[in-house]
Design a protein around this motif. Structure first.
Motif, PDB file in Angstrom:
ATOM      1  N   TYR A   1     -51.126 -43.999   6.825  1.00 24.25           N
ATOM      2  CA  TYR A   1     -52.135 -43.551   5.915  1.00 24.25           C
ATOM      3  C   TYR A   1     -53.412 -44.266   5.715  1.00 24.25           C
ATOM      4  O   TYR A   1     -53.907 -44.282   4.664  1.00 24.25           O
ATOM      5  CB  TYR A   1     -51.181 -43.902   4.456  1.00 24.25           C
TER       6      TYR A   1
ATOM      7  N   TYR B   1     -51.044 -38.246  -4.842  1.00 29.85           N
ATOM      8  CA  TYR B   1     -50.808 -38.590  -3.509  1.00 29.85           C
ATOM      9  C   TYR B   1     -50.731 -37.259  -2.703  1.00 29.85           C
ATOM     10  O   TYR B   1     -50.249 -37.373  -1.623  1.00 29.85           O
ATOM     11  CB  TYR B   1     -49.825 -39.527  -3.303  1.00 29.85           C
ATOM     12  N   GLY B   2     -50.861 -35.983  -3.383  1.00 25.59           N
ATOM     13  CA  GLY B   2     -50.466 -34.646  -2.632  1.00 25.59           C
ATOM     14  C   GLY B   2     -51.460 -34.557  -1.348  1.00 25.59           C
ATOM     15  O   GLY B   2     -51.194 -33.875  -0.485  1.00 25.59           O
ATOM     16  N   CYS B   3     -52.589 -35.229  -1.756  1.00 22.96           N
ATOM     17  CA  CYS B   3     -53.638 -35.257  -0.433  1.00 22.96           C
ATOM     18  C   CYS B   3     -54.759 -36.204  -0.674  1.00 22.96           C
ATOM     19  O   CYS B   3     -54.807 -37.014  -1.726  1.00 22.96           O
ATOM     20  CB  CYS B   3     -54.416 -34.004  -0.423  1.00 22.96           C
TER      21      CYS B   3
ATOM     22  N   SER C   1     -43.469 -34.873  -4.136  1.00 23.08           N
ATOM     23  CA  SER C   1     -44.513 -34.386  -3.115  1.00 23.08           C
ATOM     24  C   SER C   1     -45.657 -35.222  -3.418  1.00 23.08           C
ATOM     25  O   SER C   1     -46.635 -35.833  -2.654  1.00 23.08           O
ATOM     26  CB  SER C   1     -44.829 -33.093  -2.677  1.00 23.08           C
ATOM     27  N   TYR C   2     -46.147 -35.222  -4.934  1.00 25.28           N
ATOM     28  CA  TYR C   2     -47.341 -35.715  -5.442  1.00 25.28           C
ATOM     29  C   TYR C   2     -47.163 -37.060  -5.316  1.00 25.28           C
ATOM     30  O   TYR C   2     -48.362 -37.832  -5.417  1.00 25.28           O
ATOM     31  CB  TYR C   2     -47.472 -34.964  -6.552  1.00 25.28           C
TER      32      TYR C   2
ATOM     33  N   HIS D   1     -45.262 -39.245  -3.380  1.00 24.55           N
ATOM     34  CA  HIS D   1     -44.580 -39.539  -1.883  1.00 24.55           C
ATOM     35  C   HIS D   1     -44.898 -41.205  -1.164  1.00 24.55           C
ATOM     36  O   HIS D   1     -44.036 -41.637  -0.895  1.00 24.55           O
ATOM     37  CB  HIS D   1     -44.625 -38.585  -0.825  1.00 24.55           C
TER      38      HIS D   1
ATOM     39  N   VAL E   1     -42.870 -38.554   8.755  1.00 29.55           N
ATOM     40  CA  VAL E   1     -43.883 -37.661   7.812  1.00 29.55           C
ATOM     41  C   VAL E   1     -44.428 -36.744   8.536  1.00 29.55           C
ATOM     42  O   VAL E   1     -44.571 -36.519   9.679  1.00 29.55           O
ATOM     43  CB  VAL E   1     -44.700 -38.608   7.153  1.00 29.55           C
TER      44      VAL E   1
ATOM     45  N   ALA F   1     -51.430 -34.207   5.176  1.00 26.46           N
ATOM     46  CA  ALA F   1     -51.042 -35.171   4.168  1.00 26.46           C
ATOM     47  C   ALA F   1     -50.120 -36.425   4.432  1.00 26.46           C
ATOM     48  O   ALA F   1     -49.937 -37.097   3.670  1.00 26.46           O
ATOM     49  CB  ALA F   1     -50.528 -34.493   2.846  1.00 26.46           C
TER      50      ALA F   1
ATOM     51  N   LEU G   1     -46.724 -36.065   4.157  1.00 22.39           N
ATOM     52  CA  LEU G   1     -45.611 -36.031   3.292  1.00 22.39           C
ATOM     53  C   LEU G   1     -44.170 -36.548   3.904  1.00 22.39           C
ATOM     54  O   LEU G   1     -43.860 -35.957   4.755  1.00 22.39           O
ATOM     55  CB  LEU G   1     -45.520 -34.708   2.592  1.00 22.39           C
ATOM     56  N   ARG G   2     -43.587 -37.215   3.260  1.00 17.64           N
ATOM     57  CA  ARG G   2     -42.272 -37.603   3.390  1.00 17.64           C
ATOM     58  C   ARG G   2     -41.245 -36.604   3.117  1.00 17.64           C
ATOM     59  O   ARG G   2     -41.771 -35.807   2.326  1.00 17.64           O
ATOM     60  CB  ARG G   2     -41.701 -39.126   2.629  1.00 17.64           C
TER      61      ARG G   2
ATOM     62  N   TRP H   1     -39.225 -34.156   0.990  1.00 20.94           N
ATOM     63  CA  TRP H   1     -39.162 -34.319  -0.164  1.00 20.94           C
ATOM     64  C   TRP H   1     -38.377 -33.249  -0.947  1.00 20.94           C
ATOM     65  O   TRP H   1     -37.929 -33.178  -2.101  1.00 20.94           O
ATOM     66  CB  TRP H   1     -40.452 -34.454  -1.007  1.00 20.94           C
TER      67      TRP H   1
END
Length: 343
Positions: free
Chosen positions: A102, A167-169, A227-228, A230, A243, A247, A249-250, A252
């Protein structure tokens, strides 16, 4: 320190609590079944309620629990106190999962440059996360101390995240805030202990008794909290999931909420409400939600008494400045449901 959370009730929590009122029995619980940031449960605790917080997301219950902790709950005797524990977290650094996935280091590590955190802050987050989980595994800190330190870290992380609100993007350009150094600061604790419990159940598994009050603040729209938020969930869990995507994403979807689907939300919410044994069920909802309030009222009135109170407005979720300038606030309502006797 701030916590930008979709649907936060911080601005209207006092109005909700006015409708709640004081507990009627010593063993009555206020059950916050979608606890989110825990601000409503915290206000209920101020009135003397026993508290039960629940949320399927562990990062939500960690933050919610932090609002309920007192100084006597978390003495950090093995570390010389809360302040000293935070100081120890502030000086450790590690090239770990957050740094690898990240921060810009991800360009070389995984082939996708993600700009949630600058590399220095990502290493500080990894160092603090690793140390908190190590202390827990080794028995250095209690469960409550573990939750408090994670919440303390989450607030610090939110202050340096390069995001529009969730944290969605991540943002393509660095904000000034994201270039500040991670600053882990002790949170304010209560003077008096609260009788509370914590769970991470599917909301349909949350049970109540007649003397309790259940409060539901379900998702209103298609935005999935799993997701928002994660990255916060990964910090709290201390794992290293596989991930995906730009983005990062884990996984979810196992935690996807039925309330985020327009065709399913009304039926699901009615089922949830009428399944409770509590004499009073309170529901927060807004005119921005999937469900039309008159439809919800009509369905609930088949089995109980329904009263709807308009309690204020909150800012609509806006992912950027353009949306913020053109968006409007949404009206928030509190629905009180009392099941017919004998049902």
């Amino acid at each position: 320190m701030g916590y930008r959370y979709i649907g936060s009730k911080a601005r209207i929590a006092n109005e909700i609590i006015k409708c709640l009122g004081a507990p009627t029995a010593d063993d009555s619980y206020f059950i916050d079944a979608f606890s989110g940031t825990g601000i409503v449960a915290s206000k209920a605790a101020d009135l003397g309620w026993n508290i039960r917080i629940n949320d399927m997301m562990m990062n939500a219950t960690v933050v919610s629990e932090a609002h309920l902790l007192s100084e006597e709950d978390v003495d950090f005797s093995a570390l010389g106190g809360y302040v000293e524990a935070v100081k120890k977290l502030s000086v450790v650094r590690k090239e770990g999962f957050i740094w690898r996935e990240y921060s810009p280091a991800s360009a070389l590590q995984v082939g996708i440059e993600r700009r949630y955190f600058n590399e220095d802050n990502a290493q500080r987050i990894d160092g603090a996360t690793n140390l908190i989980h190590a202390w827990k595994r080794e028995g250095v800190i209690s469960d409550k101390e573990f939750s408090l330190l994670l919440a303390t870290l989450i607030f610090a992380v939110n202050d340096v995240a390069n995001i529009a609100g969730t944290y969605g993007c991540f943002l393509s350009k660095w904000t000034q805030q994201s270039m500040n150094q991670l600053n882990i600061v002790p949170l304010e604790l209560r003077r008096n202990a609260v009788n509370y419990s914590v769970s991470n159940l599917d909301v349909f598994q949350v049970n109540s008794r007649m003397c309790d009050v259940v409060y539901f603040d379900p998702p209103y729209t298609k935005r999935q909290y799993a997701s928002y938020y994660h990255i916060l969930e990964t910090i709290v869990r201390g794992d290293e999931p596989i991930v995906e995507g730009v983005a990062g994403l884990r996984p979810w979807k196992d935690n996807a909420s039925v309330f985020c689907y327009k065709t399913k939300a009304l039926k699901a919410l009615v089922k949830l409400v009428i399944s409770q044994k509590a004499d009073r069920v309170l529901i927060s909802y807004s005119n921005d939600g999937h469900i039309q309030l008159d439809e919800l009222k009509k369905e609930l009135e088949k089995t109980g008494y329904v009263e709807i109170t308009e309690i204020g407005t909150i800012g609509k979720y806006r992912p950027n400045q353009i949306a913020s300038s053109s968006g409007s606030d949404v009206n928030e309502y509190l629905i009180e449901y009392r099941k017919f006797m004998g049902d």
